[in-house]
Structures are given as structure tokens and as C-alpha cells.
Design an enzyme around this catalytic site. Structure first.
Site, PDB file in Angstrom:
ATOM      1  N   TYR A   1      -2.127  -1.279  10.605  1.00  0.00           N
ATOM      2  CA  TYR A   1      -2.243  -1.587   9.176  1.00  0.00           C
ATOM      3  C   TYR A   1      -1.018  -1.092   8.399  1.00  0.00           C
ATOM      4  O   TYR A   1      -0.410  -1.843   7.623  1.00  0.00           O
ATOM      5  CB  TYR A   1      -3.508  -0.920   8.628  1.00  0.00           C
ATOM      6  CG  TYR A   1      -3.692  -1.067   7.136  1.00  0.00           C
ATOM      7  CD1 TYR A   1      -4.257  -2.219   6.598  1.00  0.00           C
ATOM      8  CD2 TYR A   1      -3.319  -0.045   6.255  1.00  0.00           C
ATOM      9  CE1 TYR A   1      -4.433  -2.354   5.212  1.00  0.00           C
ATOM     10  CE2 TYR A   1      -3.490  -0.173   4.888  1.00  0.00           C
ATOM     11  CZ  TYR A   1      -4.047  -1.326   4.371  1.00  0.00           C
ATOM     12  OH  TYR A   1      -4.217  -1.452   3.014  1.00  0.00           O
TER      13      TYR A   1
ATOM     14  N   SER B   1       0.842  -1.199   0.000  1.00  0.00           N
ATOM     15  CA  SER B   1       0.000   0.000   0.000  1.00  0.00           C
ATOM     16  C   SER B   1       0.875   1.246   0.000  1.00  0.00           C
ATOM     17  O   SER B   1       2.036   1.215   0.427  1.00  0.00           O
ATOM     18  CB  SER B   1      -0.868  -0.001   1.258  1.00  0.00           C
ATOM     19  OG  SER B   1      -1.521   1.249   1.414  1.00  0.00           O
TER      20      SER B   1
HETATM   21  P1  NAD Z   1     -11.740  -5.916   0.112  1.00  0.00           P
HETATM   22  O1  NAD Z   1     -12.412  -5.820   1.413  1.00  0.00           O
HETATM   23  O2  NAD Z   1     -12.573  -6.034  -1.090  1.00  0.00           O
HETATM   24  O3  NAD Z   1     -10.696  -7.122   0.106  1.00  0.00           O
HETATM   25  C1  NAD Z   1     -10.058  -7.604   1.248  1.00  0.00           C
HETATM   26  C2  NAD Z   1     -10.357  -9.072   1.329  1.00  0.00           C
HETATM   27  O4  NAD Z   1      -9.539  -9.660   2.345  1.00  0.00           O
HETATM   28  C3  NAD Z   1     -11.785  -9.413   1.734  1.00  0.00           C
HETATM   29  O5  NAD Z   1     -12.637  -9.484   0.619  1.00  0.00           O
HETATM   30  C4  NAD Z   1     -11.624 -10.756   2.396  1.00  0.00           C
HETATM   31  O6  NAD Z   1     -11.999 -11.790   1.517  1.00  0.00           O
HETATM   32  C5  NAD Z   1     -10.130 -10.877   2.673  1.00  0.00           C
HETATM   33  N1  NAD Z   1      -9.884 -11.217   4.078  1.00  0.00           N
HETATM   34  C6  NAD Z   1      -9.812 -10.383   5.142  1.00  0.00           C
HETATM   35  N2  NAD Z   1      -9.608 -11.116   6.264  1.00  0.00           N
HETATM   36  C7  NAD Z   1      -9.541 -12.415   5.890  1.00  0.00           C
HETATM   37  C8  NAD Z   1      -9.362 -13.643   6.578  1.00  0.00           C
HETATM   38  N3  NAD Z   1      -9.154 -13.667   7.916  1.00  0.00           N
HETATM   39  N4  NAD Z   1      -9.394 -14.806   5.875  1.00  0.00           N
HETATM   40  C9  NAD Z   1      -9.588 -14.795   4.525  1.00  0.00           C
HETATM   41  N5  NAD Z   1      -9.755 -13.661   3.814  1.00  0.00           N
HETATM   42  C10 NAD Z   1      -9.732 -12.496   4.493  1.00  0.00           C
HETATM   43  O7  NAD Z   1     -10.787  -4.628   0.005  1.00  0.00           O
HETATM   44  P2  NAD Z   1      -9.572  -4.243  -0.971  1.00  0.00           P
HETATM   45  O8  NAD Z   1      -9.364  -2.806  -0.749  1.00  0.00           O
HETATM   46  O9  NAD Z   1      -9.789  -4.754  -2.324  1.00  0.00           O
HETATM   47  O10 NAD Z   1      -8.341  -4.995  -0.296  1.00  0.00           O
HETATM   48  C11 NAD Z   1      -7.463  -5.842  -0.997  1.00  0.00           C
HETATM   49  C12 NAD Z   1      -6.029  -5.515  -0.608  1.00  0.00           C
HETATM   50  O11 NAD Z   1      -5.706  -4.213  -1.071  1.00  0.00           O
HETATM   51  C13 NAD Z   1      -5.753  -5.510   0.889  1.00  0.00           C
HETATM   52  O12 NAD Z   1      -4.510  -6.140   1.137  1.00  0.00           O
HETATM   53  C14 NAD Z   1      -5.641  -4.040   1.201  1.00  0.00           C
HETATM   54  O13 NAD Z   1      -4.822  -3.799   2.325  1.00  0.00           O
HETATM   55  C15 NAD Z   1      -5.007  -3.542  -0.062  1.00  0.00           C
HETATM   56  N6  NAD Z   1      -5.094  -2.105  -0.288  1.00  0.00           N
HETATM   57  C16 NAD Z   1      -6.303  -1.501  -0.432  1.00  0.00           C
HETATM   58  C17 NAD Z   1      -6.348  -0.130  -0.629  1.00  0.00           C
HETATM   59  C18 NAD Z   1      -7.661   0.589  -0.796  1.00  0.00           C
HETATM   60  O14 NAD Z   1      -7.667   1.816  -0.754  1.00  0.00           O
HETATM   61  N7  NAD Z   1      -8.774  -0.096  -0.966  1.00  0.00           N
HETATM   62  C19 NAD Z   1      -5.164   0.620  -0.697  1.00  0.00           C
HETATM   63  C20 NAD Z   1      -3.952  -0.040  -0.558  1.00  0.00           C
HETATM   64  C21 NAD Z   1      -3.924  -1.397  -0.351  1.00  0.00           C
END
Ligand code: NAD
Ligand code: MG
Length: 300
Positions: free
Chosen positions: A205, A192
Site C-alpha cells: 500500500y 497518503s
Molecule cells: P473507503 O473504504 O471508504 O474508500 C475506498 C473505496 O475504494 C471503497 O469505498 C471502494 O468503493 C473503492 N474501491 C476499492 N477497490 C475498488 C475496486 N476494485 N473497484 C472500484 N472501487 C474500489 O476508505 P477511505 O479511507 O475513504 O479511502 C479513500 C482513499 O483515501 C483511498 O485511496 C485511501 O488509500 C486513501 N487514504 C485513506 C486514509 C485513511 O486513513 N482512511 C489515509 C490516507 C489515504
């Protein structure tokens, strides 16, 4: 909210709308895409695919929603067989993603389960290998993010849970998967912008994302001798359920992404192509690298 052709030239500032102050409804964690308002774009209508991953076998964690769903759709349309993992409580999102990747043609399998359990991580990899035959692409994308204003409000339970989901599970899954990965395989971790510009309210985080970045670079050097490349994608603010389930406080959610140079949050559809590039042989000379998809907030 969707674009209809991934290749149509347009002004990136206005390709998607800015947060308007109505994106402020919180959901319980883990949140569902099914009730995300406004809805996100995962490339459902726009991602074309050109056989860039034909015949590859991919395992994607957090593949039900958000960035993981967009990556699953893109990989499938590029010709890859895909296993997605997500939490059992996210079945509605998982099934929707599965249906979309099945429409693309290749094999699509769901293995729901909680990756904070080391035993489950091993089972997940084993079942994925049984279903696919090997793992050519591993995407460690599942993540947990909960905003906490003050240090005294950050519980040990939350700190441990965030580290277990974001860091330990990545280690457990990677360790189990590598013996099944041939030369030419690719591991892609989701780090991130928080790894480089940590926000005060995301102490646990942001520090896991710092760990993921260092893990990626160290592992890349370790696995060179196997011909396996390891890279990461560092998204900036991307509109996903993660943000609507305690990932941001209400007041930030209403303006989510508006402060980056491009002036708006990104959509999962805009992040997936970086994963496709890192998964494909087109990135053969790239390992130990982090690609930012941040709307202009540069990485160091
Ligand atoms: P999202 O909520 O759609 O995806 C996160 C997923 O993590 C969930 O759908 C879930 O299936 C999974 N998860 C969480 N805890 C879990 C567990 N204990 N067991 C199995 N699965 C689990 O949100 P997103 O934003 O698409 O996140 C995906 C990645 O992107 C993450 O690593 C997040 O940190 C990273 N990210 C997101 C952003 C943003 O702004 N959305 C920015 C930087 C990084
Ligand atoms: Mg989800």
C-alpha cells in the site's frame, strides 16, 4: 459523531473524540460504512457550500463511503454534478451517498463497477461523459489497503491487487478522461502520509502511495500545456471503512490516530475541503502539489 457548522471556531484537538479502544471490529474487505462502528462524519450535517463549483462536472472513484463520500457531498453542495463509482457490493453505501447528493440539487449518478478491469475503467469514463457532457474534475480516490505483518505473508495476489486498484486504475481512468477535460479542469489523486512515512506492515500500500505522489507531479507537468491542473491530497489517519477491513491490525485500530500531534484520528468531513479547494478556480496557481491533511504529521 458530527459537527453542525463547518465554520464554528473550536479546538481541533477535541472537535472529534479520540479512539477509545472500542473501534476494533473488523469487517470483510471492502468494508461498508453502513456497519462502521463508530460512525464517521462526512459533513452530512455541517457542510454548507457556496457555489464554488457551480456547474462543474465531477467523477469521483470510491465515492460511496469514507473520504470519497465526504468529497461527493461537498462537491454537490458547491453546485457540481457528480458521478460516483464504487464496487457493486457497496450498493447500500453508494445509494446513501447518492440520496444525499441529490438533496443538494445537482445531477447525481452512480456507475458501480470494478476498476481493476481496464475495460470497465474506459466504460466508466465514457458513461460519465455521456451523463455529464464533460469531465471538469476527476478524483482518483478508490483504494485498497491490507495490513500484513511479515514479508512472507504478503502474497503476489495481494501485491498485484493493491497496485492494480491504487495505481493502474488511476492511470487507466485518467488516460480515458483527459480527452474530455477542458482547460481549467482539475485532477485530484488521493495519496497518503504513507507515501512519506511508510509503515512496515503496509509495504504494498505505502509503495503505491509513493507511486501516486510521483504520478501526480509528473502528470501535472505533462498536462500544463492543456491547462489542466493535477494535485493530490495526502490524508493521515482518517476514520473510514478502509481501516476496519484489514487496513490496520486490531491493536492499532483500537488506538487509531491517537499518536499524531493533534491526538486523534481525522474524519472524512475534515478532508473534503482540501479537495474542494483543489477542484475550484481558487487554486488556479497550484499544480503538482500535495496537500497534507494529517493532524500535524508534516510532509517533507
Ligand atoms: P473507503 O473504504 O471508504 O474508500 C475506498 C473505496 O475504494 C471503497 O469505498 C471502494 O468503493 C473503492 N474501491 C476499492 N477497490 C475498488 C475496486 N476494485 N473497484 C472500484 N472501487 C474500489 O476508505 P477511505 O479511507 O475513504 O479511502 C479513500 C482513499 O483515501 C483511498 O485511496 C485511501 O488509500 C486513501 N487514504 C485513506 C486514509 C485513511 O486513513 N482512511 C489515509 C490516507 C489515504
Ligand atoms: Mg466503500
Amino acid at each position: 459523531m458530527a459537527i453542525f457548522d463547518q465554520y464554528a471556531m473550536q479546538d481541533p484537538r477535541t472537535q472529534y473524540p479520540k479512539a477509545q479502544g472500542h473501534a476494533d471490529e473488523q469487517q470483510p474487505d471492502p468494508a461498508l460504512d453502513a456497519i462502521l462502528k463508530p460512525q464517521a462524519d462526512h459533513g452530512e450535517e455541517s457542510y454548507c457550500g457556496a457555489n464554488r463549483l457551480r456547474g462543474r462536472k465531477a467523477l469521483i472513484t470510491g465515492g460511496d463511503s469514507g473520504i470519497g463520500r465526504a468529497v461527493a457531498i461537498a462537491f454537490a453542495r458547491e453546485g457540481a454534478d457528480v458521478v460516483i463509482n464504487y464496487l457493486p457490493s457497496e450498493e447500500v453505501d453508494g445509494q446513501k451517498t447518492l440520496n444525499m447528493i441529490r438533496e443538494a440539487g445537482p445531477k447525481a449518478i452512480a456507475i458501480p463497477g470494478d476498476i481493476t478491469d481496464e475495460k470497465f475503467c474506459k466504460t466508466l469514463v465514457q458513461q460519465a461523459v455521456e451523463a455529464l457532457g464533460s469531465i471538469d474534475i476527476l478524483v482518483n480516490n478508490a483504494g485498497k489497503q491490507q495490513f500484513v505483518e511479515e514479508l512472507e505473508d504478503l502474497s503476489t495476489e495481494q501485491f498485484v491487487q493493491t497496485y492494480t486498484t491504487n495505481v493502474f486504475a488511476m492511470f487507466w481512468i485518467t488516460k480515458a478522461a483527459v480527452p474530455h477535460m477542458p482547460a481549467g479542469a482539475s485532477i485530484i489523486n488521493t495519496t497518503s502520509i504513507q507515501s512519506y512515512q511508510p509503515s512496515p506492515g503496509l509495504l504494498d500500500y505505502a509503495s503505491t502511495k509513493g507511486a501516486i505522489t510521483a504520478f501526480t507531479k509528473s502528470l501535472a507537468k505533462m498536462l500544463v500545456k492543456k491547462g489542466i491542473r493535477v494535485n493530490a491530497v495526502a490524508p493521515g489517519p482518517i476514520w473510514t471503512p478502509l481501516q476496519q477491513s484489514g487496513g490496520q491490525p486490531d491493536e492499532k485500530l483500537q488506538q487509531f490516530g491517537n499518536k499524531v500531534p493533534l491526538g486523534r484520528a481525522g474524519q472524512p468531513a475534515e478532508v473534503a475541503p482540501a479537495f474542494v479547494f483543489l477542484a475550484s478556480q481558487e487554486s488556479s496557481y497550484i499544480t503538482a502539489e500535495v496537500i497534507g491533511v494529517t493532524g500535524g504529521e508534516h510532509l517533507p
